[in-house]
Design an enzyme around this catalytic site. Sequence first.
Site: not given
Length: 211
Positions: A18, A48, A52, A54, A58, A159, A171
Amino acid sequence: MSKWIDISQPLTNDMAHWPGDTPFHYTLSATKEQIGSANIGEITTSLHIGTHIDAAFHFDSNGKTVDQLDLDLYIGKAAVIDVSHTETITTAVLKKYPFDQTTRLLLRTSLPNNPKRFPSKFPYLDPEIAQFLSEKGIQLLGIDIPSVDAPDSKELHTHHALHQHGIHILENIMLDHVNPGFYDLIALPLAIHGADGSPVRAVLRPLEGNE
């Protein structure tokens, strides 16, 4: 018995991360030649990275951390459905698929699996799917994109909507080589105390009649 299918991204030093996050890096901090007994590796990484989960912490400072999650969420029967025909995943799209027999749903989207490229745009998940999925009994939603929200989202509406309906998030799974159907899923997070997320080794095994 069917073999397990790996649906996790390999953790490599050239994998995408990311933007702004800590990239994954593995190195040997000591070698057998140096210390005479063993090779010893170390990693640095965002939690992340790659495939992974969440935890609610998060995106909610009062949410559960990884070590507080129920492990049963990440082990058991899962449905894989192919929604790659659309860039916008809505309740109307999901209503066309049968997944009443499980609490775990994995979506194969239109974004090709490419662990070495961070996409500039993801397929859109309408936050309103959270209520529909909750009514269907879904407790875990897995996707083959880096996030259930857009890469530039600050509000993280999807989310929050999933969390409000008791749906947990997995994800960056890899489903291009997986046929739609029902599978056994294992996608256990590491027991990282106080963490907001965790890389996982996610695997599927076809259930009888789905081979």
